[in-house]
Write a protein that holds these residues in place. Sequence first.
Motif, PDB file in Angstrom:
ATOM      1  N   SER A  94       0.835  -1.206   0.000  1.00  0.00           N
ATOM      2  CA  SER A  94       0.000   0.000   0.000  1.00  0.00           C
ATOM      3  C   SER A  94       0.867   1.253   0.000  1.00  0.00           C
ATOM      4  CB  SER A  94      -0.952  -0.005   1.201  1.00  0.00           C
ATOM      5  OG  SER A  94      -0.256   0.073   2.424  1.00  0.00           O
ATOM      6  N   ARG A  95       2.004   1.198   0.665  1.00  0.00           N
ATOM      7  CA  ARG A  95       2.932   2.334   0.645  1.00  0.00           C
ATOM      8  C   ARG A  95       3.495   2.560  -0.755  1.00  0.00           C
ATOM      9  NH1 ARG A  95       6.106   0.811   6.315  1.00  0.00           N
ATOM     10  NH2 ARG A  95       4.726   2.014   7.701  1.00  0.00           N
ATOM     11  N   ALA A  96       3.817   1.474  -1.450  1.00  0.00           N
ATOM     12  CA  ALA A  96       4.361   1.610  -2.801  1.00  0.00           C
ATOM     13  C   ALA A  96       3.337   2.252  -3.734  1.00  0.00           C
ATOM     14  CB  ALA A  96       4.799   0.252  -3.333  1.00  0.00           C
ATOM     15  N   VAL A  97       2.086   1.813  -3.665  1.00  0.00           N
ATOM     16  CA  VAL A  97       1.051   2.390  -4.520  1.00  0.00           C
ATOM     17  C   VAL A  97       0.855   3.871  -4.195  1.00  0.00           C
ATOM     18  CG1 VAL A  97      -1.395   2.303  -5.141  1.00  0.00           C
ATOM     19  CG2 VAL A  97      -0.113   0.177  -4.849  1.00  0.00           C
ATOM     20  N   ALA A  98       0.832   4.196  -2.913  1.00  0.00           N
ATOM     21  CA  ALA A  98       0.629   5.590  -2.500  1.00  0.00           C
ATOM     22  C   ALA A  98       1.778   6.491  -2.937  1.00  0.00           C
ATOM     23  CB  ALA A  98       0.461   5.662  -0.982  1.00  0.00           C
ATOM     24  N   ALA A  99       2.971   5.910  -3.120  1.00  0.00           N
ATOM     25  CA  ALA A  99       4.151   6.710  -3.472  1.00  0.00           C
ATOM     26  C   ALA A  99       4.297   6.955  -4.969  1.00  0.00           C
ATOM     27  CB  ALA A  99       5.412   6.027  -2.941  1.00  0.00           C
ATOM     28  N   LEU A 100       3.453   6.344  -5.797  1.00  0.00           N
ATOM     29  CA  LEU A 100       3.534   6.578  -7.235  1.00  0.00           C
ATOM     30  C   LEU A 100       3.313   8.052  -7.560  1.00  0.00           C
ATOM     31  CD1 LEU A 100       1.507   3.478  -8.479  1.00  0.00           C
ATOM     32  CD2 LEU A 100       3.933   3.921  -8.977  1.00  0.00           C
ATOM     33  N   GLN A 101       4.136   8.591  -8.443  1.00  0.00           N
ATOM     34  CA  GLN A 101       4.006   9.996  -8.826  1.00  0.00           C
ATOM     35  C   GLN A 101       2.832  10.223  -9.774  1.00  0.00           C
ATOM     36  OE1 GLN A 101       6.053  12.587  -7.473  1.00  0.00           O
ATOM     37  NE2 GLN A 101       6.369  10.817  -6.136  1.00  0.00           N
ATOM     38  N   VAL A 102       2.453   9.166 -10.493  1.00  0.00           N
ATOM     39  CA  VAL A 102       1.256   9.188 -11.335  1.00  0.00           C
ATOM     40  C   VAL A 102       0.202   8.351 -10.621  1.00  0.00           C
ATOM     41  CG1 VAL A 102       0.263   8.537 -13.559  1.00  0.00           C
ATOM     42  CG2 VAL A 102       2.616   9.406 -13.440  1.00  0.00           C
ATOM     43  N   ALA A 103      -0.939   8.933 -10.324  1.00  0.00           N
ATOM     44  CA  ALA A 103      -1.966   8.212  -9.558  1.00  0.00           C
ATOM     45  C   ALA A 103      -2.613   7.129 -10.411  1.00  0.00           C
ATOM     46  CB  ALA A 103      -3.022   9.187  -9.063  1.00  0.00           C
ATOM     47  N   PRO A 104      -2.569   5.871  -9.973  1.00  0.00           N
ATOM     48  CA  PRO A 104      -3.195   4.802 -10.750  1.00  0.00           C
ATOM     49  C   PRO A 104      -4.716   4.830 -10.604  1.00  0.00           C
ATOM     50  CG  PRO A 104      -2.333   3.920  -8.707  1.00  0.00           C
ATOM     51  CD  PRO A 104      -1.930   5.371  -8.747  1.00  0.00           C
ATOM     52  N   GLU A 105      -5.367   4.331 -11.631  1.00  0.00           N
ATOM     53  CA  GLU A 105      -6.824   4.217 -11.577  1.00  0.00           C
ATOM     54  C   GLU A 105      -7.258   2.808 -11.186  1.00  0.00           C
ATOM     55  OE1 GLU A 105      -8.232   7.392 -14.909  1.00  0.00           O
ATOM     56  OE2 GLU A 105      -7.067   5.684 -15.618  1.00  0.00           O
ATOM     57  N   HIS A 106      -6.330   1.872 -11.300  1.00  0.00           N
ATOM     58  CA  HIS A 106      -6.610   0.490 -10.918  1.00  0.00           C
ATOM     59  C   HIS A 106      -5.280  -0.176 -10.582  1.00  0.00           C
ATOM     60  CE1 HIS A 106      -9.572  -2.833 -10.876  1.00  0.00           C
ATOM     61  NE2 HIS A 106      -8.505  -3.585 -11.055  1.00  0.00           N
TER      62      HIS A 106
END
Length: 200
Positions: A94-106
């Motif tokens: 969850s930390r890795a997803v939150a740290a993405l500079q481009v927000a994922p949609e899925h």
Amino acid sequence: MEPFVSEVYLGSLLAGVDEAGRGPLAGEVVAAAVILDPNNPIEGLADSKKLSEKKREALFDEIKQKALSYAIASASVAEIDELNILHASMLAMSRAVAALQVAPEHALIDGNRIPKALICPAEAVVKGDARHQAISAASILAKVSRDRDIVAYGQEYPQYGFEKHKGYPTAVHLQALKDHGLTPLHRRSFGPVKRIIEGS
């Protein structure tokens, strides 16, 4: 190996997510999230465990260069011991997803569980690193990053041989634990380490 399925998920920005380091007796658990660029393909993606170290290292750099966005995160040894390895792995992802500079949609999560508090809808995919290129890319980033960390620890604690076994419970590692005791890197909640603590 099954062929990769399409990375297009209802036209959304898709993040692949995977972790490395659930099994070792020492070190953090590391996760990665990757949004690949469909216009900048990467050849040779596969489950990180099926690739040679040399191939993983080359793909590690290529993924970082070509991905639309990537992030690497971890959960500490203290968090592993407090939460258990499953929940610590979910936290790292969850930390890795939150740290993405481009927000994922899925997000596509390798395995059969979805971390809590993700910033987007997600789907769990069993053996996803062999089915989705984005998960494969995440598995490579997580594996190489964790291996580099544990090899560096091997220089700090040379008597344990971390650079050879990467913290896994090999005979050499278990003997080093008996001979030299624990380091701050060791997961005290794991059975083999707990037995050393208890002197059994």
